[in-house]
Design a protein around this motif. Structure first.
Motif, PDB file in Angstrom:
ATOM      1  N   ALA A 278       0.839  -1.216   0.000  1.00 14.12           N
ATOM      2  CA  ALA A 278       0.000   0.000   0.000  1.00 14.12           C
ATOM      3  C   ALA A 278       0.872   1.263   0.000  1.00 14.12           C
ATOM      4  CB  ALA A 278      -0.934  -0.004   1.205  1.00 14.12           C
ATOM      5  N   ASP A 279       1.917   1.268   0.832  1.00 17.06           N
ATOM      6  CA  ASP A 279       2.796   2.446   0.902  1.00 17.06           C
ATOM      7  C   ASP A 279       3.404   2.745  -0.465  1.00 17.06           C
ATOM      8  OD1 ASP A 279       2.242   2.760   3.535  1.00 17.06           O
ATOM      9  OD2 ASP A 279       4.108   1.863   4.280  1.00 17.06           O
ATOM     10  N   GLN A 280       3.789   1.684  -1.189  1.00 19.34           N
ATOM     11  CA  GLN A 280       4.399   1.902  -2.509  1.00 19.34           C
ATOM     12  C   GLN A 280       3.346   2.389  -3.507  1.00 19.34           C
ATOM     13  OE1 GLN A 280       7.391  -1.247  -3.640  1.00 19.34           O
ATOM     14  NE2 GLN A 280       6.952  -2.036  -1.597  1.00 19.34           N
ATOM     15  N   LEU A 281       2.165   1.762  -3.505  1.00 16.91           N
ATOM     16  CA  LEU A 281       1.128   2.170  -4.465  1.00 16.91           C
ATOM     17  C   LEU A 281       0.723   3.621  -4.239  1.00 16.91           C
ATOM     18  CD1 LEU A 281      -1.273  -0.924  -4.781  1.00 16.91           C
ATOM     19  CD2 LEU A 281       0.892  -0.459  -5.943  1.00 16.91           C
ATOM     20  N   ASN A 282       0.698   4.042  -2.982  1.00 13.42           N
ATOM     21  CA  ASN A 282       0.272   5.411  -2.675  1.00 13.42           C
ATOM     22  C   ASN A 282       1.289   6.461  -3.119  1.00 13.42           C
ATOM     23  OD1 ASN A 282      -2.349   5.110  -1.703  1.00 13.42           O
ATOM     24  ND2 ASN A 282      -1.633   4.519   0.341  1.00 13.42           N
ATOM     25  N   THR A 283       2.515   6.036  -3.489  1.00  9.61           N
ATOM     26  CA  THR A 283       3.476   6.997  -4.049  1.00  9.61           C
ATOM     27  C   THR A 283       3.189   7.256  -5.529  1.00  9.61           C
ATOM     28  OG1 THR A 283       5.050   5.303  -4.759  1.00  9.61           O
ATOM     29  CG2 THR A 283       5.316   6.160  -2.508  1.00  9.61           C
ATOM     30  N   CYS A 284       2.323   6.433  -6.127  1.00  7.81           N
ATOM     31  CA  CYS A 284       2.006   6.554  -7.554  1.00  7.81           C
ATOM     32  C   CYS A 284       0.794   7.467  -7.706  1.00  7.81           C
ATOM     33  CB  CYS A 284       1.733   5.164  -8.132  1.00  7.81           C
ATOM     34  SG  CYS A 284       1.096   5.197  -9.820  1.00  7.81           S
ATOM     35  N   ALA A 285       0.893   8.470  -8.586  1.00  6.70           N
ATOM     36  CA  ALA A 285      -0.186   9.464  -8.740  1.00  6.70           C
ATOM     37  C   ALA A 285      -1.454   8.835  -9.302  1.00  6.70           C
ATOM     38  CB  ALA A 285       0.290  10.582  -9.660  1.00  6.70           C
ATOM     39  N   HIS A 286      -1.344   7.657  -9.928  1.00  9.32           N
ATOM     40  CA  HIS A 286      -2.497   7.067 -10.622  1.00  9.32           C
ATOM     41  C   HIS A 286      -3.229   6.015  -9.787  1.00  9.32           C
ATOM     42  CE1 HIS A 286      -0.592   9.123 -13.868  1.00  9.32           C
ATOM     43  NE2 HIS A 286       0.462   8.331 -13.836  1.00  9.32           N
ATOM     44  N   LEU A 287      -2.681   5.685  -8.624  1.00  9.35           N
ATOM     45  CA  LEU A 287      -3.261   4.612  -7.802  1.00  9.35           C
ATOM     46  C   LEU A 287      -3.445   5.122  -6.384  1.00  9.35           C
ATOM     47  CD1 LEU A 287      -0.901   1.668  -8.921  1.00  9.35           C
ATOM     48  CD2 LEU A 287      -3.135   2.271  -9.896  1.00  9.35           C
ATOM     49  N   THR A 288      -4.504   4.655  -5.728  1.00  9.78           N
ATOM     50  CA  THR A 288      -4.670   5.049  -4.329  1.00  9.78           C
ATOM     51  C   THR A 288      -5.298   3.926  -3.519  1.00  9.78           C
ATOM     52  OG1 THR A 288      -5.674   6.652  -2.839  1.00  9.78           O
ATOM     53  CG2 THR A 288      -6.847   6.255  -4.860  1.00  9.78           C
ATOM     54  N   VAL A 289      -4.748   3.711  -2.328  1.00 15.05           N
ATOM     55  CA  VAL A 289      -5.264   2.682  -1.422  1.00 15.05           C
ATOM     56  C   VAL A 289      -6.020   3.406  -0.309  1.00 15.05           C
ATOM     57  CG1 VAL A 289      -4.664   0.733   0.075  1.00 15.05           C
ATOM     58  CG2 VAL A 289      -3.204   1.302  -1.887  1.00 15.05           C
ATOM     59  N   PRO A 290      -7.352   3.285  -0.256  1.00 19.45           N
ATOM     60  CA  PRO A 290      -8.093   4.003   0.795  1.00 19.45           C
ATOM     61  C   PRO A 290      -7.687   3.490   2.177  1.00 19.45           C
ATOM     62  CG  PRO A 290      -9.586   3.049  -0.845  1.00 19.45           C
ATOM     63  CD  PRO A 290      -8.237   2.483  -1.108  1.00 19.45           C
ATOM     64  N   PRO A 291      -7.540   4.404   3.151  1.00 19.40           N
ATOM     65  CA  PRO A 291      -7.181   3.967   4.501  1.00 19.40           C
ATOM     66  C   PRO A 291      -8.353   3.285   5.202  1.00 19.40           C
ATOM     67  CG  PRO A 291      -7.591   6.331   4.474  1.00 19.40           C
ATOM     68  CD  PRO A 291      -7.744   5.864   3.051  1.00 19.40           C
ATOM     69  N   ALA A 314     -11.364   1.703 -21.142  1.00 21.48           N
ATOM     70  CA  ALA A 314     -10.334   1.119 -22.013  1.00 21.48           C
ATOM     71  C   ALA A 314      -8.966   1.181 -21.327  1.00 21.48           C
ATOM     72  CB  ALA A 314     -10.305   1.857 -23.349  1.00 21.48           C
ATOM     73  N   GLU A 315      -8.695   2.293 -20.661  1.00 21.01           N
ATOM     74  CA  GLU A 315      -7.413   2.420 -19.944  1.00 21.01           C
ATOM     75  C   GLU A 315      -7.346   1.434 -18.778  1.00 21.01           C
ATOM     76  OE1 GLU A 315      -6.068   7.078 -20.504  1.00 21.01           O
ATOM     77  OE2 GLU A 315      -7.709   6.627 -19.128  1.00 21.01           O
ATOM     78  N   ALA A 316      -8.457   1.285 -18.085  1.00 22.94           N
ATOM     79  CA  ALA A 316      -8.477   0.347 -16.955  1.00 22.94           C
ATOM     80  C   ALA A 316      -8.217  -1.080 -17.447  1.00 22.94           C
ATOM     81  CB  ALA A 316      -9.810   0.434 -16.222  1.00 22.94           C
ATOM     82  N   ILE A 387       2.641  -0.386 -10.369  1.00 23.51           N
ATOM     83  CA  ILE A 387       2.998   1.017 -10.631  1.00 23.51           C
ATOM     84  C   ILE A 387       3.487   1.166 -12.066  1.00 23.51           C
ATOM     85  CG2 ILE A 387       4.624   2.858 -10.012  1.00 23.51           C
ATOM     86  CD1 ILE A 387       4.460   1.743  -7.087  1.00 23.51           C
ATOM     87  N   GLY A 388       4.322   0.232 -12.511  1.00 29.01           N
ATOM     88  CA  GLY A 388       4.830   0.269 -13.892  1.00 29.01           C
ATOM     89  C   GLY A 388       3.681   0.199 -14.895  1.00 29.01           C
ATOM     90  N   SER A 389       2.708  -0.643 -14.610  1.00 31.07           N
ATOM     91  CA  SER A 389       1.572  -0.788 -15.528  1.00 31.07           C
ATOM     92  C   SER A 389       0.753   0.504 -15.566  1.00 31.07           C
ATOM     93  CB  SER A 389       0.674  -1.946 -15.082  1.00 31.07           C
ATOM     94  OG  SER A 389       1.420  -3.138 -14.998  1.00 31.07           O
ATOM     95  N   ALA A 390       0.513   1.100 -14.378  1.00 30.56           N
ATOM     96  CA  ALA A 390      -0.268   2.342 -14.321  1.00 30.56           C
ATOM     97  C   ALA A 390       0.475   3.452 -15.065  1.00 30.56           C
ATOM     98  CB  ALA A 390      -0.526   2.739 -12.875  1.00 30.56           C
ATOM     99  N   ASP A 391       1.780   3.556 -14.857  1.00 30.35           N
ATOM    100  CA  ASP A 391       2.564   4.592 -15.540  1.00 30.35           C
ATOM    101  C   ASP A 391       2.544   4.382 -17.048  1.00 30.35           C
ATOM    102  OD1 ASP A 391       3.147   5.863 -13.180  1.00 30.35           O
ATOM    103  OD2 ASP A 391       5.122   4.934 -12.917  1.00 30.35           O
ATOM    104  N   ASP A 392       2.635   3.124 -17.482  1.00 28.88           N
ATOM    105  CA  ASP A 392       2.627   2.839 -18.926  1.00 28.88           C
ATOM    106  C   ASP A 392       1.312   3.304 -19.564  1.00 28.88           C
ATOM    107  OD1 ASP A 392       5.110   1.824 -18.961  1.00 28.88           O
ATOM    108  OD2 ASP A 392       4.549  -0.245 -19.456  1.00 28.88           O
ATOM    109  N   ARG A 394      -0.994   5.532 -18.247  1.00 24.87           N
ATOM    110  CA  ARG A 394      -1.382   6.932 -18.009  1.00 24.87           C
ATOM    111  C   ARG A 394      -0.226   7.917 -18.203  1.00 24.87           C
ATOM    112  NH1 ARG A 394      -6.579   8.646 -17.484  1.00 24.87           N
ATOM    113  NH2 ARG A 394      -5.995  10.008 -15.767  1.00 24.87           N
ATOM    114  N   GLY A 395       0.946   7.391 -18.521  1.00 23.57           N
ATOM    115  CA  GLY A 395       2.085   8.256 -18.871  1.00 23.57           C
ATOM    116  C   GLY A 395       2.722   8.901 -17.676  1.00 23.57           C
TER     117      GLY A 395
END
Ligand SMILES: *Cc1c(COP(=O)(O)O)cnc(C)c1O
Length: 395
Positions: A278-291, A314-316, A387-392, A394-395
């Protein structure tokens, strides 16, 4: 690990070995053929499991049955509700939950769930007044606001059943989930914290409820005498209630019992592993883990997160495909074909109700298994792949 030292994608659907201690007991049962819970005069593995599970959770009574769905069904039947009674359930749950309500001749009423996977309390309160019972499904172990739910239900004398199928070891204000409502129901299906392939158990402090559940689970003739507790209550219900025969058999209990001492360490590992990802995903602007809500101490063996921002379908779907290429299987609940956790697929209920908030959440909420046995390197692999997939995408 691959020969060049690279970490390979972890296999998150593989199970863990069952503790060695189960073998001797299973051998003993196979040699004697003593598989039916009511054959032995006392000390049957299922009866021992019930005692141990009740002690572990801090409940007065436990009844082991064939599945969590059976436990949910029996709990509702034990409330003796009129046919067609309205039972509130969260709209984000597994199809087995509305199914258990239908099986009990009641009518499920779906309540909106927010993008933090928890019951929308305004919608809950709005639908509560003509409800006969509430079944709170702690979906994927996410605990809704149990303080608010219990206050609203207690004020109206509405019984609460907790579907804690996926919440073994979760706490709310330090109290075990499953002990807050009138009945708590747990699952031993293979994708839960304790794996027996199939199986379930219900816990309660109410002697009348447990007596009725015991009889209906299939304690025919005087087999109820093999359940300790309020024997007079059983006598009252004998032959007055139908026998649905949803008992657990001894082999299942033999597989479950040696796993109970491991629950605490699995919970601790699961929480650490989840929070690491969760800590790593929350550093990504495109992903969020609700607390979690503040009173909750989680016991996760999977992670849920939202696609953050204005993602298209389509992006999802491309995100799912990109993760798959990296060996990580992600399900966007609402975008995977026929998903049993998307309420519009519960066609057996008739036309899907209008639940825009839950629908929007399901279209962007992602699900990834994180079995508690994963190593830090494997957890980091999964986080990096997501994170790599989300960045790919959403840029
Ligand atoms: C697994 C699960 C169930 C069903 O449990 P079974 O033992 O398979 O019947 C019900 N509710 C939730 C939240 C679950 O995760």
């Amino acid at each position: 690990m691959a020969p060049d030292g690279q970490i390979l994608a972890p296999k998150v659907y593989d199970a863990e070995p069952i503790p060695e201690a189960a073998r001797a007991e299973i051998d003993r049962l196979l040699l004697s053929g003593d598989l039916f819970r009511y054959t032995a005069a006392e000390g049957a593995p299922v009866a021992l499991l019930e005692q141990e599970f009740a002690d572990l959770l801090g409940a007065k009574y436990a009844l082991a049955v064939a599945s969590c769905s059976a436990a949910l069904f029996l709990s509702l039947k034990a409330l003796d509700l009129p046919r067609g009674a309205r039972v509130l359930i969260p709209a984000f749950t597994f199809a087995a939950v509305p199914s258990a309500v239908v099986h009990a001749d009641c009518t499920p009423v779906l309540v909106e769930v927010g993008d933090n996977y928890r019951v929308n309390m305004a919608d809950f309160e709005a639908k509560l007044d003509d409800a006969a019972a509430v079944m709170i499904s702690h979906m994927r172990g996410h605990t809704s606001d149990m303080d608010a739910i219990m206050a609203l239900c207690d004020a109206r004398n509405i019984p609460v059943i907790e579907d804690a199928a996926h919440s073994l070891g979760t706490q709310w204000h330090g109290r075990n989930i499953g002990t807050i409502g009138k009945v708590g129901c747990f699952s031993f299906q293979s994708y839960k914290l304790v794996n027996a392939g199939e199986g379930g158990i219900l816990i309660t402090d109410d002697p009348e409820i447990v007596a009725r559940c015991v009889i209906m689970s299939g304690a025919y003739e005087s087999n109820w005498k093999k359940h300790p507790g309020m024997q007079n209550s059983y006598m009252l219900w004998q032959n007055k209630l139908p026998l649905y025969n949803m008992r657990m058999q001894n082999l299942s209990a033999a597989v479950i019992r040696p796993q109970l001492p491991e629950v605490a360490s699995r919970v601790a590992k699961g929480r650490t592993g989840h929070d690491r990802v969760a800590d790593q995903l929350n550093t990504c602007a495109h992903l969020t883990v609700p607390p979690a809500l503040p009173p909750e101490e989680r016991a996760p063996d999977s992670i849920q997160f939202n696609l953050q921002g204005d993602w298209t379908d389509a992006e999802a779907l491309r995100f799912q495909a990109e993760a798959k290429k990296r060996g990580v299987s992600v399900q966007v609940f609402g975008l995977s074909e026929g998903n049993a956790r998307a309420f519009w697929n519960w066609e057996f209920l008739g036309p899907a109700p209008d639940l825009p908030q839950t629908r929007a959440m399901l279209m962007r909420a992602c699900d990834v298994r994180l079995p508690t046995r994963l190593t830090e390197a494997e957890l980091d692999y999964i986080a990096r792949a997501l994170i790599g997939s989300a960045d790919d995408v959403r840029g």
